[in-house]
Design a protein around this motif. Structure first.
Motif, mmCIF file in Angstrom:
data_model
loop_
_atom_site.group_PDB
_atom_site.id
_atom_site.type_symbol
_atom_site.label_atom_id
_atom_site.label_comp_id
_atom_site.label_asym_id
_atom_site.label_seq_id
_atom_site.Cartn_x
_atom_site.Cartn_y
_atom_site.Cartn_z
ATOM 1 N N LYS A 186 0.836 -1.189 0.000
ATOM 2 C CA LYS A 186 0.000 0.000 0.000
ATOM 3 C C LYS A 186 0.879 1.250 0.000
ATOM 4 N N GLY A 187 0.239 2.369 -0.292
ATOM 5 C CA GLY A 187 0.959 3.635 -0.255
ATOM 6 C C GLY A 187 1.919 3.762 -1.424
ATOM 7 N N HIS A 188 3.055 4.419 -1.164
ATOM 8 C CA HIS A 188 4.052 4.633 -2.219
ATOM 9 C C HIS A 188 4.836 3.342 -2.428
ATOM 10 N N VAL A 189 4.618 2.696 -3.569
ATOM 11 C CA VAL A 189 5.254 1.421 -3.879
ATOM 12 C C VAL A 189 6.402 1.662 -4.851
ATOM 13 N N VAL A 190 7.609 1.200 -4.466
ATOM 14 C CA VAL A 190 8.765 1.308 -5.350
ATOM 15 C C VAL A 190 8.736 0.122 -6.305
ATOM 16 N N PRO A 191 8.565 0.343 -7.613
ATOM 17 C CA PRO A 191 8.478 -0.776 -8.553
ATOM 18 C C PRO A 191 9.826 -1.497 -8.698
ATOM 19 N N ILE A 192 9.750 -2.759 -9.087
ATOM 20 C CA ILE A 192 10.928 -3.608 -9.219
ATOM 21 C C ILE A 192 11.157 -3.922 -10.690
ATOM 22 N N SER A 193 12.376 -3.756 -11.149
ATOM 23 C CA SER A 193 12.763 -4.171 -12.499
ATOM 24 C C SER A 193 13.967 -5.090 -12.378
ATOM 25 N N ILE A 194 13.879 -6.244 -13.002
ATOM 26 C CA ILE A 194 14.964 -7.213 -12.914
ATOM 27 C C ILE A 194 14.920 -8.119 -14.135
ATOM 28 N N THR A 195 16.090 -8.479 -14.632
ATOM 29 C CA THR A 195 16.180 -9.397 -15.766
ATOM 30 C C THR A 195 17.128 -10.531 -15.419
ATOM 31 N N ILE A 196 16.670 -11.764 -15.662
ATOM 32 C CA ILE A 196 17.524 -12.932 -15.451
ATOM 33 C C ILE A 196 17.806 -13.558 -16.808
ATOM 34 N N ASP A 197 19.069 -13.574 -17.166
ATOM 35 C CA ASP A 197 19.499 -14.115 -18.457
ATOM 36 C C ASP A 197 19.232 -15.620 -18.503
ATOM 37 N N PRO A 198 18.867 -16.164 -19.675
ATOM 38 C CA PRO A 198 18.614 -17.606 -19.778
ATOM 39 C C PRO A 198 19.800 -18.473 -19.360
ATOM 40 N N ALA A 199 21.016 -17.921 -19.463
ATOM 41 C CA ALA A 199 22.192 -18.718 -19.108
ATOM 42 C C ALA A 199 22.368 -18.842 -17.599
ATOM 43 N N ILE A 200 21.643 -18.037 -16.854
ATOM 44 C CA ILE A 200 21.784 -18.047 -15.389
ATOM 45 C C ILE A 200 20.701 -18.951 -14.794
ATOM 46 N N SER A 201 21.138 -19.910 -13.982
ATOM 47 C CA SER A 201 20.171 -20.830 -13.382
ATOM 48 C C SER A 201 19.960 -20.550 -11.903
ATOM 49 N N ALA A 202 20.844 -19.756 -11.290
ATOM 50 C CA ALA A 202 20.685 -19.427 -9.869
ATOM 51 C C ALA A 202 21.134 -18.004 -9.631
ATOM 52 N N VAL A 203 20.401 -17.295 -8.781
ATOM 53 C CA VAL A 203 20.710 -15.899 -8.462
ATOM 54 C C VAL A 203 20.718 -15.734 -6.950
ATOM 55 N N VAL A 204 21.731 -15.044 -6.439
ATOM 56 C CA VAL A 204 21.801 -14.734 -5.013
ATOM 57 C C VAL A 204 21.600 -13.234 -4.840
ATOM 58 N N LEU A 205 20.620 -12.862 -4.005
ATOM 59 C CA LEU A 205 20.410 -11.448 -3.681
ATOM 60 C C LEU A 205 20.991 -11.188 -2.300
ATOM 61 N N SER A 206 21.868 -10.209 -2.208
ATOM 62 C CA SER A 206 22.450 -9.851 -0.916
ATOM 63 C C SER A 206 22.321 -8.354 -0.712
ATOM 64 N N GLY A 207 22.443 -7.923 0.548
ATOM 65 C CA GLY A 207 22.330 -6.504 0.833
ATOM 66 C C GLY A 207 21.908 -6.286 2.270
ATOM 67 N N PRO A 208 21.770 -5.035 2.682
ATOM 68 C CA PRO A 208 21.446 -4.714 4.082
ATOM 69 C C PRO A 208 20.020 -5.108 4.434
ATOM 70 N N ASN A 209 19.742 -5.142 5.726
ATOM 71 C CA ASN A 209 18.383 -5.409 6.188
ATOM 72 C C ASN A 209 17.438 -4.328 5.671
ATOM 73 N N ALA A 210 16.190 -4.731 5.469
ATOM 74 C CA ALA A 210 15.149 -3.814 4.971
ATOM 75 C C ALA A 210 15.525 -3.216 3.625
ATOM 76 N N GLY A 211 16.298 -3.961 2.854
ATOM 77 C CA GLY A 211 16.704 -3.464 1.534
ATOM 78 C C GLY A 211 15.792 -3.920 0.416
#
Length: 433
Positions: free
Chosen positions: A311-336
């Motif tokens: 709800k409220g102000h929603v930050v949209p997400i854009s992401i592309t996963i290449d067909p050659a990639i079979s696994a993705v790891v997302l890392s970063g700070p808390n509440a990121g």
């Protein structure tokens, strides 16, 4: 799709809003089956129908109207001698009228819609037998299911009843006025559907008739003189004749309804399927959704995707996963936004294959998956004596034994509930597998 995945990705919460867009109980039940689409041709067909319905609304074609419930009739149609009451038959008439409006909406001439006219495939032309049944029901009944007093058979009986009531009232008034010395009042009273005359208690022996009751003070008795007994009986009999005739009329309407049993059941099934698609259209328009492209070679691209529960102000997400990639790891700070991102990706796969639309921008590409597996949240189980870590590992073991190359696997905070060195080794092994 397994229930754990639907729960983890909050699909059921989004599903509730979709279900609320239905016009009929049949549409809701169709959605509740939760049948996901795995075939691209079938998905495209459903999307074409939704597009066509949308184009009709865009061109100002009148919207279909909500349906009343006819479940009580449906449940009794299999009993060939079951008779329906007026309210049931009135509801059926309204349902058939709403269905006719929906069918006419879908069968709108091609010049008013896009070239595909996929929506026309939902229905055959409206059955004439159902149209006649609807007209008959509306001719005979009025809201909320009463037989019209203008019905020829009822009109004659009603005129006789009115005459009997007039005779009874005239006799009662004349009697009280002519015998005012022992009448307690100049107006009759009603007890249990019969007219009674209020007579002074000390004068009751003068009036030949039947005493029915006494007032609280004892000063008045309520009597039917013998002539009034006869008049009351005539009124009761006239009322009974009307009720008998109404029962005959409803019985005849019930026979006509049973004769249309198969048509009604077919219509209900078609309405459920069509309404479920119409609900998806309403959801699409409400949330500004688009029809995503089907990803080839496992490419997955989200363009300005918006999680529908935020709800409220929603930050949209854009992401592309290449067909050659079979696994993705997302890392970063808390509440990121890591968990929101992976949940959005998983939820959009489910929405693509069930809603057929997603709240994102054009250019979004989503592959078709055979299954989605998730390990999100706390899997601690007191009943099975599992710790949080053990619960997650049990879930992950099930995922690894079930998934294949056509599966989407989402693991949140993988192996983070144990020693960091041991957890990282387990996480690496899982990702490599």
């Amino acid at each position: 799709m397994n229930e754990k995945t639907l729960e983890d990705l909050q699909f059921n919460e989004v599903f509730k809003e979709l279900s609320s867009q239905c016009l009929s109980e049949e549409g809701k039940r169709c959605l509740e089956r939760k049948i996901f689409v795995y075939d691209e041709a079938q998905l495209s067909r459903y999307q074409d129908i939704i597009d066509d319905m949308g184009s009709l609304l865009d061109r100002g074609i009148a919207r279909p109207e909500p349906f009343c419930s006819i479940q009580s009739i449906i449940s009794e149609l299999d009993a060939p001698f079951a008779e329906f009451d007026g309210e049931q038959l009135w509801a059926l008439a309204q349902y058939v009228r709403s269905a006719q409006i929906f069918v006419e909406f879908c069968l709108t001439p091609p010049e008013y819609a896009e070239s595909r006219q996929s929506a026309r495939t939902l229905f055959e032309p409206f059955a004439q037998e159902l149209h006649r049944l609807m007209n008959t029901l509306f001719d005979v009944l009025e809201s909320p299911g009463q037989v019209k007093t203008t019905h020829p058979a009822i009109r004659a009986l009603k005129a006789d009843l009115d005459q009997r009531r007039h005779e009874r009232q005239s006799f009662s008034i004349d009697f009280l006025r002519s015998q005012s010395t022992f009448a307690q009042a100049d107006q009759p009273v009603y007890r249990d559907g019969r007219v009674m005359l209020p007579i002074k208690s000390d004068q009751k022996s003068i009036v030949e008739g039947v005493v029915h009751s006494v007032s609280a003070s004892g000063a008045t008795v309520f009597m039917e003189p013998y002539r009034l007994v006869e008049l009351n009986n005539q009124v009761v009999m006239a009322e009974q004749r009307i009720l008998i005739e109404i029962a005959k009329i409803l019985g005849d309407l019930s026979v006509q309804t049973h004769a249309c049993k198969n048509l009604i059941l077919d219509l209900v099934e078609h309405i459920g399927e069509a309404d479920a698609l119409y609900a998806r259209l309403c959801y699409r328009r409400k949330h500004n959704c688009i029809r995503p492209l089907v990803g080839k070679d496992a490419i997955y691209r989200l363009v300005r995707a918006r999680h529908p529960l935020l709800k409220g102000h929603v930050v949209p997400i854009s992401i592309t996963i290449d067909p050659a990639i079979s696994a993705v790891v997302l890392s970063g700070p808390n509440a990121g936004g890591k968990t929101v991102t992976v949940k959005t990706m998983g939820l959009f796969v489910l929405m693509h294959q069930f809603f057929y639309v997603v709240p994102a921008a054009e250019g979004t590409v989503i592959p078709l998956f055979n299954a989605v597996y998730t390990d999100i949240g706390d899997d601690q189980s007191i009943e099975e004596s599992l710790s949080t870590f053990s619960g997650h590992m049990k879930r992950i073991a099930h995922i690894l034994s079930s998934c294949d190359k056509q599966s989407l696997v989402i693991l949140d905070e993988l192996a983070s509930q144990t020693d960091p060195l041991e957890g990282s080794a387990i996480a690496r092994a899982i990702l490599e597998y």
